[in-house]
Design an enzyme around this catalytic site. Structure first.
Site, PDB file in Angstrom:
ATOM      1  N   GLU A 121      -5.583  42.337  -9.760  1.00 27.27           N
ATOM      2  CA  GLU A 121      -6.518  42.174  -8.648  1.00 27.27           C
ATOM      3  C   GLU A 121      -7.004  43.530  -8.146  1.00 27.27           C
ATOM      4  O   GLU A 121      -8.205  43.718  -7.896  1.00 27.27           O
ATOM      5  CB  GLU A 121      -5.840  41.400  -7.506  1.00 27.27           C
ATOM      6  CG  GLU A 121      -5.545  39.942  -7.850  1.00 27.27           C
ATOM      7  CD  GLU A 121      -4.456  39.288  -6.993  1.00 27.27           C
ATOM      8  OE1 GLU A 121      -4.301  38.064  -7.087  1.00 27.27           O
ATOM      9  OE2 GLU A 121      -3.732  40.001  -6.266  1.00 27.27           O
ATOM     10  N   ASP A 179       4.472  35.490  -3.473  1.00 32.80           N
ATOM     11  CA  ASP A 179       4.722  34.834  -2.181  1.00 32.80           C
ATOM     12  C   ASP A 179       5.985  35.392  -1.533  1.00 32.80           C
ATOM     13  O   ASP A 179       6.040  35.599  -0.320  1.00 32.80           O
ATOM     14  CB  ASP A 179       4.901  33.317  -2.368  1.00 32.80           C
ATOM     15  CG  ASP A 179       3.665  32.657  -2.956  1.00 32.80           C
ATOM     16  OD1 ASP A 179       2.556  33.202  -2.777  1.00 32.80           O
ATOM     17  OD2 ASP A 179       3.815  31.597  -3.599  1.00 32.80           O
ATOM     18  N   ASN A 213      -1.974  42.230  -6.612  1.00 28.59           N
ATOM     19  CA  ASN A 213      -1.226  42.636  -7.806  1.00 28.59           C
ATOM     20  C   ASN A 213      -2.111  43.609  -8.588  1.00 28.59           C
ATOM     21  O   ASN A 213      -3.259  43.866  -8.207  1.00 28.59           O
ATOM     22  CB  ASN A 213      -0.772  41.424  -8.630  1.00 28.59           C
ATOM     23  CG  ASN A 213      -1.907  40.646  -9.265  1.00 28.59           C
ATOM     24  OD1 ASN A 213      -3.002  41.180  -9.475  1.00 28.59           O
ATOM     25  ND2 ASN A 213      -1.669  39.382  -9.568  1.00 28.59           N
TER      26      ASN A 213
HETATM   27  N1  ATP Z   1       8.787  40.460 -15.180  1.00 29.17           N
HETATM   28  C1  ATP Z   1       9.293  40.988 -14.066  1.00 29.17           C
HETATM   29  N2  ATP Z   1      10.380  41.788 -14.116  1.00 29.17           N
HETATM   30  C2  ATP Z   1      10.890  42.305 -12.987  1.00 29.17           C
HETATM   31  N3  ATP Z   1      10.371  42.129 -11.755  1.00 29.17           N
HETATM   32  C3  ATP Z   1       9.293  41.363 -11.644  1.00 29.17           C
HETATM   33  C4  ATP Z   1       8.686  40.751 -12.784  1.00 29.17           C
HETATM   34  N4  ATP Z   1       7.619  40.054 -12.364  1.00 29.17           N
HETATM   35  C5  ATP Z   1       7.568  40.222 -11.021  1.00 29.17           C
HETATM   36  N5  ATP Z   1       8.569  41.003 -10.591  1.00 29.17           N
HETATM   37  C6  ATP Z   1       8.816  41.390  -9.168  1.00 29.17           C
HETATM   38  O1  ATP Z   1       7.965  40.620  -8.333  1.00 29.17           O
HETATM   39  C7  ATP Z   1       6.987  41.452  -7.684  1.00 29.17           C
HETATM   40  C8  ATP Z   1       5.643  40.738  -7.594  1.00 29.17           C
HETATM   41  O2  ATP Z   1       5.254  40.318  -8.868  1.00 29.17           O
HETATM   42  P1  ATP Z   1       3.759  40.369  -9.407  1.00 29.17           P
HETATM   43  O3  ATP Z   1       3.278  41.761  -9.418  1.00 29.17           O
HETATM   44  O4  ATP Z   1       3.753  39.629 -10.689  1.00 29.17           O
HETATM   45  O5  ATP Z   1       2.998  39.585  -8.255  1.00 29.17           O
HETATM   46  P2  ATP Z   1       1.835  38.482  -8.364  1.00 29.17           P
HETATM   47  O6  ATP Z   1       1.084  38.664  -9.629  1.00 29.17           O
HETATM   48  O7  ATP Z   1       1.091  38.512  -7.085  1.00 29.17           O
HETATM   49  O8  ATP Z   1       2.683  37.159  -8.420  1.00 29.17           O
HETATM   50  P3  ATP Z   1       2.176  35.666  -8.173  1.00 29.17           P
HETATM   51  O9  ATP Z   1       2.072  35.082  -9.535  1.00 29.17           O
HETATM   52  O10 ATP Z   1       3.247  35.055  -7.373  1.00 29.17           O
HETATM   53  O11 ATP Z   1       0.861  35.757  -7.448  1.00 29.17           O
HETATM   54  C9  ATP Z   1       6.972  42.731  -8.501  1.00 29.17           C
HETATM   55  O12 ATP Z   1       6.540  43.805  -7.710  1.00 29.17           O
HETATM   56  C10 ATP Z   1       8.446  42.841  -8.921  1.00 29.17           C
HETATM   57  O13 ATP Z   1       9.245  43.308  -7.862  1.00 29.17           O
HETATM   58 MG    MG Z   2      -0.254  37.055  -6.210  1.00 24.66          MG
END
Ligand code: ATP
Ligand code: MG
Length: 327
Positions: free
Chosen positions: A211, A278, A208
Site C-alpha cells: 500500500e 488488525d 503495509n
Molecule cells: N510471514 C510473517 N513472518 C513474520 N511476521 C509476520 C509475517 N507476516 C506478518 N507478520 C507480522 O505482522 C505484521 C503485519 O503484517 P503485514 O505487513 O502482512 O500486514 P498487512 O498486510 O496489513 O496484513 P493484513 O493482511 O492483516 O491486512 C508485520 O509487521 C509482522 O510483525
Molecule cells: Mg492491512
C-alpha cells in the site's frame, strides 16, 4: 532499543483502563470445513461434504476483537445490511464487548453485510466467495455514522479508522470526525488508497509495504524505497508518524522529521498471516492510549502480530500472551 518486560507489563496493564473507538468496514469471516471424496457429475469440480462451520469477526470487527483480547474497552462503528449475516455480526460484537451498543452498527437496508466465505477441504482452501457492495454509503447512512461517532469519541482515549475499502469510510465522515478526534486523542488509520487524501489530521498511519509503495508511486520494495515512501506519506498527510508493515520483514517507523527506525519481526513460527494488520493497529491504539511512546507501541504491536501469525484462523493475542512474549 528493545522494550523491557517490566515496561511492556506496565503499558499492557494500563490498557485495562482505556476506551478505543473504531470506525470501519465490519465483516463476517465464514469458514466451511469438509472432505472431498468425489467429483461432481454436473461439472469437473470437487464436492465438499461439510463437517463443520464457524464464523469469526473480520475487518474492523476483528480490530475490536483484538482490542478486547488485550483488555481494553472498545466499540466499533460501521454498517451492516438487514440480513442474517448482519444479525450475526451485531450479536457477535455485542457479545464480544460490553461497550458495544445497538446504534454503533447502523443498519442500511440498501446494502448486504460483507461476508467472506471460505470452503476448506483437507486443510486446503478450495474456494472463497465474497458478498459485498463496495460503493460508498449514502448520505443518510453517513449522517447516522457521523452522529454516532460524535457521541462515541467523547469518551474515547484513542480513535482508529480500519478502512477496508468497502464503503463505510467516506471523505465526508473523515472530514467531520478526524479534526474532532485529533484534538482530543491519538488518531490511528489503517489506510486504503481510495481515501488517501482524506486521512487528515492523523497521529499515525499504518499502510503495509504494498500500500505504501502504491500510494506514493514508489517502485522499489527496498529499505530505501520504503524510507522514501514513508517520508512522502508523512509530507502528504502532515501526520505525526507513519508505520509501514512489511510482513516477515517487520516494520519501519518514521516519526516527525526523524530517521526511520526498524522494528524486526518477533514471529517464531508462521502459520497464518490473515488479520495481522488488525492486530497491529489494535495494539498500537491500546498502547498509545495507555501513554506509551510511538516506538514502544510499535514494539508491542510487532510482538502481538508475531503471536497471531503463529495461530491458525483470524486470531488475537491476549494481554498475558503479549507480556509473556517479552523475555
Ligand atoms: N510471514 C510473517 N513472518 C513474520 N511476521 C509476520 C509475517 N507476516 C506478518 N507478520 C507480522 O505482522 C505484521 C503485519 O503484517 P503485514 O505487513 O502482512 O500486514 P498487512 O498486510 O496489513 O496484513 P493484513 O493482511 O492483516 O491486512 C508485520 O509487521 C509482522 O510483525
Ligand atoms: Mg492491512
Amino acid at each position: 532499543m528493545a522494550l523491557t518486560k517490566q515496561r511492556a507489563n506496565e503499558i499492557v496493564a494500563a490498557m485495562r483502563d482505556v476506551t478505543i473507538v473504531v470506525l470501519g468496514d465490519v465483516m463476517l469471516d465464514e469458514f466451511v470445513w469438509g472432505d472431498v471424496t468425489r467429483i461432481s457429475p454436473e461439472a469437473p469440480v470437487p464436492v465438499v461434504d461439510i463437517r463443520r462451520e464457524s464464523v469469526h469477526l473480520g475487518g474492523a470487527a476483528n480490530v475490536l476483537s483484538n482490542l478486547i483480547a488485550l483488555g481494553a474497552k472498545a466499540c466499533v462503528v460501521g454498517v451492516v445490511g438487514n440480513d442474517a449475516a448482519g444479525n450475526r455480526l451485531r450479536t457477535s460484537v455485542r457479545e464480544a464487548s460490553p461497550l458495544q451498543a445497538e446504534e454503533h452498527l447502523v443498519i442500511d437496508e440498501s446494502r448486504p453485510s460483507t461476508v467472506k466465505t471460505r470452503i476448506i477441504a483437507h486443510s486446503q482452501l478450495v474456494v472463497r466467495a465474497d458478498r459485498e457492495l463496495r460503493t460508498p454509503v449514502n448520505g443518510h447512512t453517513e449522517e447516522r455514522i457521523i452522529g454516532t461517532l460524535k457521541e462515541a469519541i467523547k469518551n474515547a482515549d484513542a480513535f482508529v479508522v480500519s478502512d477496508y475499502d468497502k464503503g463505510v469510510v467516506t471523505p465526508r465522515i473523515l472530514k467531520e470526525i478526524l479534526p474532532l478526534a485529533y484534538e482530543r486523542v491519538p488518531v490511528l488509520i489503517d489506510p486504503k488508497i481510495r481515501n488517501l487524501p482524506s486521512y487528515r489530521p492523523a497521529t499515525l498511519v499504518t499502510p503495509n509495504h504494498h500500500e505504501a509503495l502504491r500510494m506514493t508511486n514508489t517502485e522499489e520494495d527496498s529499505d530505501g524505497g520504503l524510507h522514501h515512501a514513508a517520508r512522502l506519506l508523512r509530507q502528504t498527510l502532515s501526520c505525526d508518524a507513519v508505520l509501514i508493515t512489511r510482513g516477515d520483514r517487520g516494520m519501519i517507523l518514521l516519526e516527525g522529521d526523524g530517521e526511520p527506525v526498524y522494528v524486526e519481526t518477533a514471529a517464531r513460527e508462521v502459520y497464518d498471516v490473515t488479520g495481522a494488520g488488525d492486530t497491529v493497529i489494535a495494539t498500537l491504539a491500546a498502547a498509545l492510549a495507555s501513554g506509551s511512546s510511538m516506538l514502544e507501541a510499535a514494539n508491542l504491536a510487532n510482538h502481538a502480530a508475531g503471536i497471531v501469525v503463529g495461530k491458525v484462523g483470524t486470531a488475537t493475542a491476549s494481554a498475558e500472551e503479549l507480556i509473556a512474549s517479552f523475555q
